[in-house]
Design an enzyme around this catalytic site. Structure first.
Site, PDB file in Angstrom:
ATOM      1  N   HIS A   1     -19.373 -35.962  55.548  1.00 48.47           N
ATOM      2  CA  HIS A   1     -18.435 -35.364  56.438  1.00 48.47           C
ATOM      3  C   HIS A   1     -18.645 -35.086  57.619  1.00 48.47           C
ATOM      4  CE1 HIS A   1     -20.773 -32.404  54.048  1.00 48.47           C
ATOM      5  NE2 HIS A   1     -20.822 -31.298  55.168  1.00 48.47           N
TER       6      HIS A   1
ATOM      7  N   VAL B   1     -22.570 -30.098  50.807  1.00 52.34           N
ATOM      8  CA  VAL B   1     -22.011 -30.985  49.998  1.00 52.34           C
ATOM      9  C   VAL B   1     -22.355 -32.340  50.203  1.00 52.34           C
ATOM     10  CG1 VAL B   1     -19.255 -31.741  49.401  1.00 52.34           C
ATOM     11  CG2 VAL B   1     -20.043 -29.653  50.216  1.00 52.34           C
TER      12      VAL B   1
ATOM     13  N   ASP C   1     -11.911 -26.629  57.127  1.00 53.77           N
ATOM     14  CA  ASP C   1     -12.829 -26.244  56.330  1.00 53.77           C
ATOM     15  C   ASP C   1     -12.661 -24.601  55.776  1.00 53.77           C
ATOM     16  OD1 ASP C   1     -16.307 -26.591  56.617  1.00 53.77           O
ATOM     17  OD2 ASP C   1     -15.540 -24.384  56.020  1.00 53.77           O
TER      18      ASP C   1
ATOM     19  N   ASN D   1     -24.390 -32.854  58.757  1.00 59.03           N
ATOM     20  CA  ASN D   1     -25.651 -32.271  58.471  1.00 59.03           C
ATOM     21  C   ASN D   1     -25.983 -33.346  57.147  1.00 59.03           C
ATOM     22  OD1 ASN D   1     -25.623 -29.819  59.725  1.00 59.03           O
ATOM     23  ND2 ASN D   1     -24.127 -29.234  58.444  1.00 59.03           N
TER      24      ASN D   1
HETATM   25  P1  5GP Z   1     -22.525 -29.035  55.019  1.00 61.83           P
HETATM   26  O1  5GP Z   1     -23.256 -27.731  54.974  1.00 61.83           O
HETATM   27  O2  5GP Z   1     -22.568 -30.029  53.784  1.00 61.83           O
HETATM   28  O3  5GP Z   1     -22.372 -29.822  56.190  1.00 61.83           O
HETATM   29  O4  5GP Z   1     -20.794 -28.502  55.049  1.00 61.83           O
HETATM   30  C1  5GP Z   1     -20.151 -28.234  53.856  1.00 61.83           C
HETATM   31  C2  5GP Z   1     -18.875 -27.464  54.355  1.00 61.83           C
HETATM   32  O5  5GP Z   1     -18.089 -27.611  53.442  1.00 61.83           O
HETATM   33  C3  5GP Z   1     -19.109 -25.959  54.788  1.00 61.83           C
HETATM   34  O6  5GP Z   1     -18.670 -25.576  56.045  1.00 61.83           O
HETATM   35  C4  5GP Z   1     -18.074 -25.184  53.718  1.00 61.83           C
HETATM   36  O7  5GP Z   1     -17.528 -23.994  54.143  1.00 61.83           O
HETATM   37  C5  5GP Z   1     -17.411 -26.301  53.520  1.00 61.83           C
HETATM   38  N1  5GP Z   1     -16.556 -26.244  52.128  1.00 61.83           N
HETATM   39  C6  5GP Z   1     -17.213 -25.941  50.890  1.00 61.83           C
HETATM   40  N2  5GP Z   1     -16.535 -26.095  49.898  1.00 61.83           N
HETATM   41  C7  5GP Z   1     -15.171 -26.240  50.337  1.00 61.83           C
HETATM   42  C8  5GP Z   1     -13.897 -26.449  49.733  1.00 61.83           C
HETATM   43  O8  5GP Z   1     -13.886 -26.420  48.610  1.00 61.83           O
HETATM   44  N3  5GP Z   1     -12.893 -26.571  50.606  1.00 61.83           N
HETATM   45  C9  5GP Z   1     -12.965 -26.676  51.813  1.00 61.83           C
HETATM   46  N4  5GP Z   1     -12.007 -26.945  52.497  1.00 61.83           N
HETATM   47  N5  5GP Z   1     -14.246 -26.714  52.467  1.00 61.83           N
HETATM   48  C10 5GP Z   1     -15.245 -26.459  51.628  1.00 61.83           C
END
Ligand code: 5GP
Length: 126
Positions: free
Chosen positions: A109, A105, A35, A96
């Site tokens: 994931h 996103v 992350d 999530n």
């Molecule tokens: P969500 O809230 O969708 O469950 O989590 C999305 C996760 O993706 C977040 O923890 C955020 O830090 C991570 N994230 C967002 N953009 C990027 C990226 O460009 N590269 C990586 N490696 N992680 C990302």
């Protein structure tokens, strides 16, 4: 395929190699990478290579081989990060989904997080 999928989401771009990532493990069906804003010493995201918006989309619509490949990659990550119960202190796996799940996103994931005590399961805020 199930739900409408946005091909421009950041993880789709990572899968196409348009954006770099810090890969931890990969197989035919899934990719695991660190992350970008880790919330724990070990914070790895595991994503299927197929186009699934969320856990429910993946669970309902992915072929079984893809589900198996995804789960095996999760096991590989847990072992590599040293957080499994086979010698490690454990971890938390979170996904999530949608607005109430506060999903940022829209590509399914799983967050695998460890390396510290993870605290209460959910901390509610307004
Ligand atoms: P969500 O809230 O969708 O469950 O989590 C999305 C996760 O993706 C977040 O923890 C955020 O830090 C991570 N994230 C967002 N953009 C990027 C990226 O460009 N590269 C990586 N490696 N992680 C990302």
């Amino acid at each position: 395929m199930g739900l409408d999928y946005d091909d421009q989401n950041i993880f789709a771009r990572i899968l196409r190699g348009e954006i770099p990532n810090d890969t931890v493990a990969e197989n035919e069906h899934a990719l695991a990478f660190r992350d970008i804003a880790p919330k724990s010493p070990s914070h790895v995201l595991v994503i299927p290579k197929g186009k699934y918006v969320s856990f429910d989309d993946f669970a309902a619509n992915a072929p079984v081989e893809e589900i198996a490949g995804f789960m095996r990659l999760c096991a590989e990550v847990i072992a590599k990060e040293g957080v499994g119960l086979d010698g490690g202190r454990g971890f938390r796996a979170i996904t999530n989904a949608g607005p109430d799940g506060v999903q940022e996103v829209p590509h399914f994931h799983l967050h695998i997080m460890g390396g510290r005590m993870m605290g209460p399961m959910v901390s509610l805020r307004d």
